[in-house]
Write an enzyme that holds these catalytic residues in place. Sequence first.
Site, PDB file in Angstrom:
ATOM      1  N   HIS A  34      -9.861  30.120 -11.678  1.00  0.00           N
ATOM      2  CA  HIS A  34     -10.094  28.740 -11.221  1.00  0.00           C
ATOM      3  C   HIS A  34     -11.475  28.615 -10.584  1.00  0.00           C
ATOM      4  O   HIS A  34     -12.235  27.685 -10.889  1.00  0.00           O
ATOM      5  CB  HIS A  34      -9.038  28.349 -10.178  1.00  0.00           C
ATOM      6  CG  HIS A  34      -7.713  27.999 -10.762  1.00  0.00           C
ATOM      7  ND1 HIS A  34      -7.556  27.091 -11.779  1.00  0.00           N
ATOM      8  CD2 HIS A  34      -6.460  28.417 -10.441  1.00  0.00           C
ATOM      9  CE1 HIS A  34      -6.284  26.978 -12.078  1.00  0.00           C
ATOM     10  NE2 HIS A  34      -5.585  27.766 -11.275  1.00  0.00           N
TER      11      HIS A  34
ATOM     12  N   ASP B 279      -0.366  24.108 -12.693  1.00  0.00           N
ATOM     13  CA  ASP B 279      -1.592  23.775 -13.423  1.00  0.00           C
ATOM     14  C   ASP B 279      -1.257  23.005 -14.698  1.00  0.00           C
ATOM     15  O   ASP B 279      -1.897  21.999 -15.019  1.00  0.00           O
ATOM     16  CB  ASP B 279      -2.362  25.052 -13.788  1.00  0.00           C
ATOM     17  CG  ASP B 279      -2.814  25.822 -12.562  1.00  0.00           C
ATOM     18  OD1 ASP B 279      -2.973  25.181 -11.504  1.00  0.00           O
ATOM     19  OD2 ASP B 279      -3.005  27.039 -12.654  1.00  0.00           O
TER      20      ASP B 279
ATOM     21  N   GLY C 169       0.811  -1.203   0.000  1.00  0.00           N
ATOM     22  CA  GLY C 169       0.000   0.000   0.000  1.00  0.00           C
ATOM     23  C   GLY C 169       0.845   1.252   0.000  1.00  0.00           C
ATOM     24  O   GLY C 169       2.064   1.196   0.198  1.00  0.00           O
ATOM     25  N   PRO C 170       0.212   2.400  -0.222  1.00  0.00           N
ATOM     26  CA  PRO C 170       0.950   3.671  -0.231  1.00  0.00           C
ATOM     27  C   PRO C 170       1.569   3.964   1.134  1.00  0.00           C
ATOM     28  O   PRO C 170       1.170   3.390   2.154  1.00  0.00           O
ATOM     29  CB  PRO C 170      -0.144   4.703  -0.567  1.00  0.00           C
ATOM     30  CG  PRO C 170      -1.274   3.922  -1.142  1.00  0.00           C
ATOM     31  CD  PRO C 170      -1.215   2.575  -0.504  1.00  0.00           C
ATOM     32  N   PRO C 171       2.540   4.870   1.179  1.00  0.00           N
ATOM     33  CA  PRO C 171       3.162   5.234   2.467  1.00  0.00           C
ATOM     34  C   PRO C 171       2.151   5.835   3.431  1.00  0.00           C
ATOM     35  O   PRO C 171       1.262   6.593   3.038  1.00  0.00           O
ATOM     36  CB  PRO C 171       4.229   6.267   2.066  1.00  0.00           C
ATOM     37  CG  PRO C 171       4.473   6.044   0.618  1.00  0.00           C
ATOM     38  CD  PRO C 171       3.191   5.553   0.048  1.00  0.00           C
TER      39      PRO C 171
ATOM     40  N   LYS D  84       0.681   0.034   7.406  1.00  0.00           N
ATOM     41  CA  LYS D  84       1.217  -1.325   7.250  1.00  0.00           C
ATOM     42  C   LYS D  84       2.038  -1.731   8.471  1.00  0.00           C
ATOM     43  O   LYS D  84       1.845  -2.820   9.024  1.00  0.00           O
ATOM     44  CB  LYS D  84       2.075  -1.398   5.978  1.00  0.00           C
ATOM     45  CG  LYS D  84       1.301  -1.098   4.702  1.00  0.00           C
ATOM     46  CD  LYS D  84       2.168  -1.250   3.468  1.00  0.00           C
ATOM     47  CE  LYS D  84       3.258  -0.222   3.410  1.00  0.00           C
ATOM     48  NZ  LYS D  84       2.738   1.156   3.278  1.00  0.00           N
TER      49      LYS D  84
ATOM     50  N   HIS E 202      -5.963  35.083 -11.585  1.00  0.00           N
ATOM     51  CA  HIS E 202      -5.670  33.663 -11.804  1.00  0.00           C
ATOM     52  C   HIS E 202      -6.545  32.784 -10.900  1.00  0.00           C
ATOM     53  O   HIS E 202      -7.201  31.844 -11.370  1.00  0.00           O
ATOM     54  CB  HIS E 202      -4.186  33.402 -11.534  1.00  0.00           C
ATOM     55  CG  HIS E 202      -3.747  31.997 -11.835  1.00  0.00           C
ATOM     56  ND1 HIS E 202      -2.997  31.670 -12.941  1.00  0.00           N
ATOM     57  CD2 HIS E 202      -3.952  30.825 -11.176  1.00  0.00           C
ATOM     58  CE1 HIS E 202      -2.770  30.368 -12.944  1.00  0.00           C
ATOM     59  NE2 HIS E 202      -3.329  29.832 -11.868  1.00  0.00           N
ATOM     60  N   GLU E 203      -6.551  33.070  -9.623  1.00  0.00           N
ATOM     61  CA  GLU E 203      -7.304  32.246  -8.679  1.00  0.00           C
ATOM     62  C   GLU E 203      -8.816  32.420  -8.884  1.00  0.00           C
ATOM     63  O   GLU E 203      -9.586  31.462  -8.763  1.00  0.00           O
ATOM     64  CB  GLU E 203      -6.930  32.591  -7.238  1.00  0.00           C
ATOM     65  CG  GLU E 203      -5.474  32.321  -6.886  1.00  0.00           C
ATOM     66  CD  GLU E 203      -5.071  30.886  -7.101  1.00  0.00           C
ATOM     67  OE1 GLU E 203      -5.932  29.989  -7.044  1.00  0.00           O
ATOM     68  OE2 GLU E 203      -3.881  30.637  -7.364  1.00  0.00           O
TER      69      GLU E 203
ATOM     70  N   THR F 157      -0.183   4.378   5.265  1.00  0.00           N
ATOM     71  CA  THR F 157      -1.533   3.816   5.366  1.00  0.00           C
ATOM     72  C   THR F 157      -1.693   2.858   6.536  1.00  0.00           C
ATOM     73  O   THR F 157      -2.805   2.394   6.800  1.00  0.00           O
ATOM     74  CB  THR F 157      -1.899   3.084   4.061  1.00  0.00           C
ATOM     75  OG1 THR F 157      -0.844   2.193   3.696  1.00  0.00           O
ATOM     76  CG2 THR F 157      -2.127   4.077   2.935  1.00  0.00           C
TER      77      THR F 157
END
Length: 640
Positions: A457, A528, A230-232, A236, A453-454, A234
């Site tokens: 979005h 972006d 699994g991903p770091p 384990k 710019h923001e 999570t």
Amino acid sequence: MDNKPNPNRMRISPWLIYGVIFLIFASIFVSGGGSNFKDPARTTSSKFNTYLEHGDVAKVIIYNKAEAEVFLNPASLTKPEHKDVPKKDLFNRVNAGPHYVFDIGNDEIFQKKMEDAVTQGKLKEFSFQQKSNWSDFINIFSIVIIFGLWIYIMRKMSSGGAGGGGQIFNIGKSKARLFDEKTDIKTTFKDVAGLEGAKEEIQEIVEFLKNPEKYTSIGGKIPKGALLVGPPGTGKTLLAKAVAGEAKVPFFSLSGSDFVEMFVGVGASRVRDLFKQAKEKAPAIIFIDEIDAVGRARGKNNFSGGNDERENTLNQLLTEMDGFGSNSNVIVLAATNRADVLDKALMRAGRFDRQIFVDLPDIRERKEIFEVHLAPLKKVEELDTDFLAKQTPGFSGADIANVCNEAALIAARKDKKAVDKQDFLDAVDRIVGGLEKKNKIVTPDEKKAIAIHEAGHATVSWMLEHAAPLVKVTIVPRGQSLGAAWYLPEERLIVRPDQMLDEMCATMGGRAAEKVTFDRISTGALSDLEKVTKQARAMVTIYGLNDKIGNVTYYDSTGQNEYNFSKPYSEETAELIDKEISALIESQYQRAIQILEENKDKLNQLADILIEKEVIFKDDLEAIFGKRTFDSNLQEEKDL
């Protein structure tokens, strides 16, 4: 191999021992035991009489009425007959004597001769003394000290030390730590929130060890091993700790890198020693964290040569897990973030019979994890854990623990007595976006560009059905970004093309707003562009969502493709892929421009509010655009 430390044992600093040894040798040196001069030259009584007649002798000391030591005048040392007598030592100290020694014979006659020489002025003084064995004792003591120091160093080198075999004589011993379930491990399955599927399979492994007859009585075999993937962050390693706390059997824990040393054969030797200890204490569990350090696929690195130490270690591990030897009642647990690079022989049934995927927690599991980490915090009573779970999509268990700790630090910094909702929101912003830099110098033109710019979005995402709804927008510099917009994206198990295109369009809204407002663009859209390029490439080359490329994927789930130097498609296909990626991005860019052209007044109005307040929320957008007709729920960040 119980490495349990003894808390009552007095620990002595090695520097204290070295200091005592240095003082002993220094005292020996000062007392004369460390003189750099040779022993006095042995001479005869006739030569002594000659030196005495020439006035070279300054003093004579008779020891035990048998031996005389002769001290010469400093001026006499320059005479040719005394050329063999050392004048100075390494520290430029003058040799004060004794310079000669000889046997005197009859002590009464010699005493009469010395008295006459003093009377005649040929000798300044003489004396009779009893010679002790102190110098011999110093020499013997020095030898004892050196021998003791040698024994001490050799014992320190041969002892296991805190590493359990990290010293020179134990270099081939296993470095695994044996945990005592009664004192060392306090973690149980109750402490592991979420991960229901993984916990169920892990609990079954614990049951195998507690009650093996339940399964073997009907002909079943106990699994040899289980691989946690699994991903770091999570959980384990946390699951492995819970196994150690629940199993009530010996639990050996070590990292994959503990097998690796610069010496040839050490890794294989440690593997043999590890399984030997586990067999002696069976039933037992061996946990190898980050097993990809030794379990990578063999033969992929052509530059390592034939005698690859890591491959030898892996070969020994394969043999121990499923070879001619019997490893009954020894279960191997392992954890890795990179199951795709592991050797196929290691992954086959009979070695790691089960692969347990530990995925990122969903919204329900995040709520459980929050409740675990909130327990030790002083928090306000009305704190909504459902809201916190919704605000942290994509966060791992380690990330959530970090959010809780960061929220507590923020509350303490503000002199609060309890952690509230705003502290957690600030903690999420701090972790996702970075530290606020309110003192960063931004010119009015730059501030206007960032706000446009923001606002771009926010406007485009508000107008698109599948784009994530806005939570807040800020133009306060944070981390490496000059502004940021936070959204609440929906957690989807599958994603359709129209959803991906809407997300790409919203991502390009920032640059499109600059083009619509200023008729020029800037470098502020780097993150972006990076994000939208990855999305477009995934649509074309991974998910088969492009009409011209067709239902073809060039994704290799085994991870072996990274070792190839050639692309899995022709140059013509590569050219087509590049054109389709560019066409996808440009189409969504033009779509964003069209949306912003239609809402240019509202875009500028939103940017003005953003410049004034620096932070705007969902309510500000509703006041300008009206209520959003689409319903979405979940969070993502777009950085400038």
